[in-house]
Motif scaffolding. Structure first.
Motif, PDB file in Angstrom:
ATOM      1  N   UNK A   1      28.177 110.159  89.089  1.00 17.32           N
ATOM      2  CA  UNK A   1      28.327 111.318  88.195  1.00 17.32           C
ATOM      3  C   UNK A   1      29.250 112.381  88.767  1.00 17.32           C
ATOM      4  N   UNK A   2      29.530 112.323  90.086  1.00 17.35           N
ATOM      5  CA  UNK A   2      30.389 113.320  90.713  1.00 17.35           C
ATOM      6  C   UNK A   2      31.821 112.834  90.921  1.00 17.35           C
ATOM      7  N   UNK A   3      32.092 111.586  90.591  1.00 14.41           N
ATOM      8  CA  UNK A   3      33.453 111.070  90.712  1.00 14.41           C
ATOM      9  C   UNK A   3      34.342 111.649  89.607  1.00 14.41           C
ATOM     10  N   UNK A   4      35.651 111.644  89.856  1.00 12.31           N
ATOM     11  CA  UNK A   4      36.614 111.995  88.818  1.00 12.31           C
ATOM     12  C   UNK A   4      36.470 111.010  87.669  1.00 12.31           C
ATOM     13  N   UNK A   5      36.364 111.510  86.448  1.00  5.52           N
ATOM     14  CA  UNK A   5      36.218 110.646  85.277  1.00  5.52           C
ATOM     15  C   UNK A   5      37.573 110.462  84.604  1.00  5.52           C
ATOM     16  N   UNK A   6      37.991 109.225  84.461  1.00  2.65           N
ATOM     17  CA  UNK A   6      39.272 108.935  83.826  1.00  2.65           C
ATOM     18  C   UNK A   6      39.060 108.050  82.604  1.00  2.65           C
ATOM     19  N   UNK A   7      39.669 108.413  81.475  1.00  4.31           N
ATOM     20  CA  UNK A   7      39.449 107.683  80.218  1.00  4.31           C
ATOM     21  C   UNK A   7      40.357 106.476  80.073  1.00  4.31           C
ATOM     22  N   UNK A   8      40.356 105.578  81.063  1.00  4.03           N
ATOM     23  CA  UNK A   8      41.324 104.487  81.045  1.00  4.03           C
ATOM     24  C   UNK A   8      40.765 103.187  80.473  1.00  4.03           C
ATOM     25  N   UNK A   9      39.507 103.183  80.064  1.00  8.23           N
ATOM     26  CA  UNK A   9      38.928 101.933  79.581  1.00  8.23           C
ATOM     27  C   UNK A   9      39.179 101.692  78.099  1.00  8.23           C
ATOM     28  N   UNK A  10      39.412 102.733  77.333  1.00 11.14           N
ATOM     29  CA  UNK A  10      39.638 102.556  75.897  1.00 11.14           C
ATOM     30  C   UNK A  10      40.529 103.665  75.365  1.00 11.14           C
ATOM     31  N   UNK A  11      41.459 103.290  74.495  1.00 12.96           N
ATOM     32  CA  UNK A  11      42.366 104.287  73.921  1.00 12.96           C
ATOM     33  C   UNK A  11      41.618 105.317  73.082  1.00 12.96           C
ATOM     34  N   UNK A  12      40.488 104.921  72.510  1.00 15.67           N
ATOM     35  CA  UNK A  12      39.758 105.826  71.628  1.00 15.67           C
ATOM     36  C   UNK A  12      39.237 107.059  72.354  1.00 15.67           C
ATOM     37  N   UNK A  13      39.085 106.955  73.685  1.00 12.17           N
ATOM     38  CA  UNK A  13      38.567 108.106  74.434  1.00 12.17           C
ATOM     39  C   UNK A  13      39.623 108.667  75.382  1.00 12.17           C
ATOM     40  N   UNK A  14      40.888 108.492  75.018  1.00 14.87           N
ATOM     41  CA  UNK A  14      41.975 108.815  75.936  1.00 14.87           C
ATOM     42  C   UNK A  14      41.953 110.254  76.445  1.00 14.87           C
ATOM     43  N   UNK A  15      41.601 111.203  75.621  1.00 17.03           N
ATOM     44  CA  UNK A  15      41.622 112.601  76.048  1.00 17.03           C
ATOM     45  C   UNK A  15      40.215 113.142  76.280  1.00 17.03           C
ATOM     46  N   UNK A  16      39.261 112.237  76.509  1.00 17.55           N
ATOM     47  CA  UNK A  16      37.907 112.667  76.857  1.00 17.55           C
ATOM     48  C   UNK A  16      37.777 112.783  78.373  1.00 17.55           C
ATOM     49  N   UNK A  17      36.559 112.876  78.854  1.00 17.01           N
ATOM     50  CA  UNK A  17      36.259 113.012  80.288  1.00 17.01           C
ATOM     51  C   UNK A  17      36.825 114.298  80.884  1.00 17.01           C
ATOM     52  N   UNK A  18      36.917 115.330  80.062  1.00 18.03           N
ATOM     53  CA  UNK A  18      37.422 116.604  80.555  1.00 18.03           C
ATOM     54  C   UNK A  18      36.397 117.285  81.455  1.00 18.03           C
ATOM     55  N   UNK A  19      36.889 118.219  82.214  1.00 15.13           N
ATOM     56  CA  UNK A  19      36.043 118.949  83.152  1.00 15.13           C
ATOM     57  C   UNK A  19      34.817 119.533  82.462  1.00 15.13           C
ATOM     58  N   UNK A  20      35.005 120.070  81.278  1.00 12.63           N
ATOM     59  CA  UNK A  20      33.895 120.710  80.561  1.00 12.63           C
ATOM     60  C   UNK A  20      32.747 119.756  80.266  1.00 12.63           C
ATOM     61  N   UNK A  21      33.047 118.452  80.247  1.00 11.96           N
ATOM     62  CA  UNK A  21      32.031 117.457  79.899  1.00 11.96           C
ATOM     63  C   UNK A  21      31.415 116.785  81.118  1.00 11.96           C
ATOM     64  N   UNK A  22      31.685 117.315  82.309  1.00 10.07           N
ATOM     65  CA  UNK A  22      31.151 116.730  83.529  1.00 10.07           C
ATOM     66  C   UNK A  22      29.975 117.547  84.057  1.00 10.07           C
ATOM     67  N   UNK A  23      29.248 116.946  84.990  1.00  8.91           N
ATOM     68  CA  UNK A  23      28.134 117.679  85.606  1.00  8.91           C
ATOM     69  C   UNK A  23      28.648 118.857  86.431  1.00  8.91           C
ATOM     70  N   UNK A  24      29.900 118.793  86.850  1.00 12.59           N
ATOM     71  CA  UNK A  24      30.467 119.898  87.614  1.00 12.59           C
ATOM     72  C   UNK A  24      30.459 121.181  86.795  1.00 12.59           C
ATOM     73  N   UNK A  25      30.881 121.064  85.544  1.00 13.41           N
ATOM     74  CA  UNK A  25      30.928 122.243  84.681  1.00 13.41           C
ATOM     75  C   UNK A  25      29.547 122.852  84.505  1.00 13.41           C
TER      76      UNK A  25
END
Length: 387
Positions: free
Chosen positions: A359-383
């Motif tokens: 949960x603390x790793x950098x999240x990258x949306x590389x598995x599917x084009x549908x979520x390409x601009x997801x995994x933003x900082x605001x949506x992480x446990x860090x925020x």
């Protein structure tokens, strides 16, 4: 022509709608050599996401205001933050943005005139078309101040010819525009006097067809080769020295080669290595070496961990001492801790490279084009932790 957005004429990033199909991004901190601030990263991501989603947008031109494209991250921002997670937001966002810069779906042309260092160069190098001039200066000097080669450069540099990547990362050596073309860090060399006309032609175009845009840029570009004294003409010696398995062995090899006739040029780099942060050097060499076997997402996740652990002073506070000596007090007399390469242990290096929990790793949306601009900082446990 309309200026978009969250940025006014005085904004740190200016986004302009030139015509229906062309957009212009301008890094706009000329007095600070367009150093990358938290606001810079946020605005770049905002514009790039908006334009990638807009079917009308076909071409994006990126440039820097003034005499620099971008001199990299704002070191004072890190220094003022101190140890801890005060800069977590910008660090996370920058690595997340680096992934999108490498995988962007619209045609981009970077006009790289002047200084392009570290995170600044990370904005231009991934562009399909990257234009440099006789005044372009590239470098990745982070290791010397206790940081590491970051912003995707453990991926980029590890794929340069031979062991040039280790040489650039450890010594902070500069490359000029001709040299960048030769090793693939840029695609076109355009004399600076032709750059304004080229920019106008690009902004007047209405296409994102890569072949058409390349042909347009070709009309202004020159075929160039590195100058006779270029370090690229000494790659055989560089490979011999920088293929060694440790920083200590690299320095020993450099010393042995430096006394030979014709190798006087090596003395400058030897002095630089001896002045640099021992911790920064060792982290950087390991990161570059690992990068050869890693994918882009793997490199970015690793670099994010390294950046956070360095800023948290997990094994050393060299980054803050290095910034103090270079940018704050400007005495150029850093006091490193540990002082020597021998004191930077493998056990401590393992600590800064150790994977975070998922949960603390950098999240990258590389598995599917549908979520390409997801995994933003605001949506992480860090925020959530910052609230």
């Amino acid at each position: 022509m309309a200026k978009e957005a969250a940025s006014s004429d005085q904004g740190v990033v200016i986004g302009e709608e030139i015509n229906q199909h062309v957009r212009l991004l301008t890094l706009n901190r000329p007095k600070q050599l367009n150093c990358i601030s938290s606001e810079t990263v946020s605005l770049l991501a905002e514009f790039l996401e908006k334009w990638e989603r807009d079917d009308n947008v076909r071409l994006i031109v990126i440039k820097g205001m003034g005499r620099a494209f971008s001199a990299g991250g704002d070191l004072r921002m890190f220094y003022n933050g101190g140890s801890g997670d005060s800069c977590l937001d910008v660090v996370y966002r920058m690595y997340w943005l680096c992934y999108h810069l490498h995988t962007y779906k619209k045609t981009r042309v970077a006009l790289v005139h002047g200084i392009a260092m570290g995170g600044g160069a990370a904005i231009s190098v991934p562009s399909e078309i990257s234009v440099v001039t006789e005044k372009t200066i590239f470098a990745v000097p982070e290791a010397s101040v206790g940081l590491h080669t970051d912003c995707s450069f453990s991926y980029i540099l590890s794929r340069l010819p031979g062991h040039l990547g280790e040489f650039l990362a450890l010594t902070g050596a500069t490359l000029n525009g001709k040299e960048m073309i030769d090793v693939g860090l840029a695609t076109h060399f355009v004399p600076s006097e032709k750059l304004p006309e080229l920019e106008k032609r690009l902004l007047d175009s209405d296409t994102g067809d890569k072949d058409v845009i390349r042909t347009l840029v070709d009309d202004y570009s020159s075929n160039v080769r590195p100058d006779e004294e270029s370090v690229l003409n000494k790659l055989e010696t560089i490979n011999k020295c920088f293929s060694a398995s440790s920083v200590e062995e690299i320095i020993i090899s450099l010393k042995a080669e430096a006394v030979l006739e014709g190798n006087e040029w090596m003395g400058h780099f030897l002095k630089g290595l001896k002045r640099a942060s021992p911790t920064g050097l060792k982290i950087t060499l390991r990161s570059i070496r690992e990068g050869r076997q890693q994918t882009l997402p793997e490199c970015l996740k690793k670099e994010f961990r390294l950046s956070m652990n360095i800023l948290r002073s997990l094994i050393s506070s060299d980054v803050f001492e290095g910034i103090r000596a270079l940018s704050i007090d400007k005495d150029n007399a850093p006091k490193w801790n540990p002082k020597t390469l021998d004191e930077v242990t493998c056990e401590n290096l393992d600590l800064v490279f150790q994977a975070f929990t998922d949960e603390l790793e950098l999240k990258l949306p590389y598995e599917a084009e549908s979520c390409r601009w997801e995994e933003k900082y605001e949506n992480t446990v860090y925020s959530l932790k910052q609230v």
